[in-house]
Design a protein around this motif. Structure first.
Motif, PDB file in Angstrom:
ATOM      1  N   GLY A 103      46.637  31.810  32.387  1.00 45.73           N
ATOM      2  CA  GLY A 103      46.731  32.168  33.482  1.00 45.73           C
ATOM      3  C   GLY A 103      47.216  33.244  33.196  1.00 45.73           C
ATOM      4  N   GLN A 131      43.446  37.202  29.758  1.00 51.22           N
ATOM      5  CA  GLN A 131      44.485  36.504  29.984  1.00 51.22           C
ATOM      6  C   GLN A 131      44.565  35.244  29.400  1.00 51.22           C
ATOM      7  OE1 GLN A 131      42.028  34.038  33.121  1.00 51.22           O
ATOM      8  NE2 GLN A 131      44.318  33.711  34.340  1.00 51.22           N
ATOM      9  N   LYS A 141      44.818  31.610  27.383  1.00 49.57           N
ATOM     10  CA  LYS A 141      44.018  30.533  27.858  1.00 49.57           C
ATOM     11  C   LYS A 141      44.834  29.559  27.254  1.00 49.57           C
ATOM     12  CE  LYS A 141      40.017  29.872  26.265  1.00 49.57           C
ATOM     13  NZ  LYS A 141      38.447  29.991  25.276  1.00 49.57           N
TER      14      LYS A 141
END
Ligand SMILES: [Zn+2]
Length: 401
Positions: free
Chosen positions: A306, A366, A368
Motif C-alpha cells: 500500500g 505502489q 503490492k
C-alpha cells in the motif's frame, strides 16, 4: 591522408577510384598541397600500400596525419565508398575550420549532418569527449566507429569491454544501444549489440556481422537486435559478483557488505528479485546486484503493502548513492542525453511484472507485496526454482523503445 589540393585549388580525393596510370601522370605535372596547413604533400603510389598523400617534412599537422596506419586509411576509404554507393553526399577528410575538427568523413543523411570518426588507435577519454561535445554543439551527429581489431570476443556471449570501448556506445534511432565497428581487412561491419553488463567490464553481448553490400546506412544507425539472456546464466554471474566481493574486498565492497550485514541481510541469501538485468543498467557502471541491493535498502525494505514510491524518492536515492560513490555512473559521451534514473525506473517496472509493485499514476509506484528474503541456502534455492517456474528462464528485457 587521402585528400589534397592542386595549385589551382582543385581537390583530389583518393577515396574515389583512380587508375594508377592516371595518378602517375597527374603526379608528373601537378603539385599537391595539404588542405589544412597548405604545405606541399607527396602523392605516394606504392604497390603495397594504399595510395595516399604524405607531408614532406616538419609542419604542424604532420603528426596528425602521417601516423595513419594502412588499416585506418583502408577503413576510411572503404567507409567513404560505402556511403557514396548509397548516393549519400559524403566528403572524405572534411576540415571544419570553425571548430578546428576534421572528421574522417562528413556526410548528410535525412537532412542531418554526421561526423564519422573511424578510430583505430586509442585516444584519451578527455579528447574523445571534447570532440564529441563539440560536434553535438555544432549540430553534427557524431558517429564513432571503432576498428574491429579493438574488439575481441571473450566467451560465447560474454565480452570484456574497456572504458575506451564503451566510449563508442551509441543509441539507435529507436533507442537500442550498441557499439559499431568496421574491419577493412575482413571487409565487414561488426556490431556489438544487446550489451547487458553484469560488472564494470563484463557484459552479455550479441554480435552481428555484415558485409557493406548487405548493410545500408539505416541498418548501421538503427540495427534491430534480438535480446536474449538466460536467467540461470545471468544469476550465475550475479552470484559470482557477490562471491568475489567477499573474497577480495576493497573499501567500496567493504562498505557494501557492512551495510548489508547492518540491515540483517546475508549477501549469499539475496532474493531473485535483486540483481536483474534491465536495458539501461548499462548507464550504471556498478553491478546490477549492487545497485539494486542499495535500491532495496533505500526504497523497498521499509515499505509495506500500500505504501508509495515517488519519483522524488527515486531521484534522491540515486543522487545519494552516486554522491557517496556507492553507485558509479558510466562515462558515455555519445549518450549524455540519457539519465541513469532510467535504469531505476526500468527495474521498478520489472518488479511490477514480478508482482512486487503496481503502477500508481504517471510517476509513482505502489508496493503490492514485500520481497521475501530467504533465511537459508535451501530456502533460497527453493525460492529460485519457484521464481524460474513462474517467470520462465528467459530474462525479461523490457522493450528498449
Ligand atoms: Zn598539413
Amino acid at each position: 591522408m587521402l585528400t589534397a589540393i592542386t595549385k589551382n585549388g582543385k581537390k583530389l580525393c583518393l577515396g574515389n577510384d583512380y587508375k594508377k596510370e592516371r595518378l602517375l601522370s597527374l603526379r608528373s605535372k601537378e603539385d599537391f598541397f595539404c588542405p589544412i596547413c597548405g604545405e606541399g604533400v607527396l602523392l605516394k603510389l606504392g604497390d603495397h600500400r594504399i595510395f595516399h598523400f604524405a607531408h614532406k617534412s616538419g609542419g604542424t599537422c604532420r603528426e596528425f596525419y602521417d601516423h595513419e596506419t594502412i588499416y585506418h586509411l583502408n577503413g576510411k576509404r572503404q567507409l567513404y565508398q560505402w556511403l557514396i554507393k548509397q548516393n549519400i553526399p559524403a566528403i572524405l577528410e572534411y576540415f571544419d575550420k570553425e571548430i578546428q575538427q576534421r572528421p574522417d568523413i562528413l556526410f548528410t543523411f535525412n537532412g542531418k549532418k554526421y561526423a564519422l570518426e573511424y578510430q583505430c588507435s586509442p585516444i584519451p577519454e578527455e579528447i574523445f569527449s571534447k570532440r564529441t561535445k563539440t560536434y553535438i554543439e555544432n549540430e553534427y551527429i557524431p558517429l564513432w566507429i571503432i576498428a574491429s581489431s579493438h574488439l575481441q570476443l571473450k566467451r560465447r556471449n560474454i565480452d570484456t569491454l574497456s572504458n575506451f570501448q564503451y566510449l563508442f556506445l551509441r543509441s539507435s534511432l529507436q533507442g537500442t544501444l550498441f557499439i559499431p565497428s568496421y574491419c577493412p581487412e575482413k571487409q565487414h561491419f561488426h556490431l556489438v549489440e544487446s550489451i547487458t553488463p553484469f560488472s564494470i567490464k563484463n557484459a552479455f553481448t550479441q554480435h552481428s556481422f555484415y558485409i557493406p553490400d548487405r548493410l545500408e546506412i539505416t541498418g548501421l544507425l538503427s540495427p534491430k537486435p534480438q535480446k536474449r539472456i538466460y536467467m540461470p546464466e545471468w544469476k550465475t554471474e550475479m552470484d559470482r559478483i557477490i562471491q568475489n566481493m567477499t573474497r577480495y574486498s576493497d573499501q567500496g565492497k567493504k562498505r557494501f557488505l557492512l551495510e548489508i550485514y547492518n540491515n540483517h541481510l546475508n549477501p549469499f541469501l539475496l532474493p531473485p528479485e535483486i540483481g536483474l538485468p534491465v536495458p539501461h543498467s548499462i548507464l550504471i557502471q556498478t553491478s546490477p546486484v549492487i545497485w539494486q541491493t542499495y535500491l532495496y535498502l533505500d526504497l523497498l525494505s521499509n515499505k509495506n503493502p500500500g505504501d508509495l514510491i515517488t519519483m522524488q524518492e527515486m531521484k534522491q536515492h540515486l543522487n545519494k548513492r552516486v554522491n557517496r560513490h556507492d553507485v558509479v555512473i558510466r562515462h558515455l559521451p555519445q549518450l549524455s542525453h540519457l539519465n541513469p534514473l532510467l535504469a531505476v525506473i526500468e527495474y521498478l517496472l520489472y518488479l511490477i511484472d514480478l508482482g512486487v509493485l503496481s503502477k500508481k499514476g504517471e510517476n509513482c509506484f505502489q508496493v503490492k507485496q514485500k520481497i521475501w528474503i530467504p533465511h537459508s541456502n535451501r530456502e533460497r534455492e527453493e525460492n529460485m526454482i519457484r521464481f524460474n517456474q513462474k517467470h520462465g528462464s528467459l530474462c525479461k528485457i523490457i522493450n528498449e523503445n
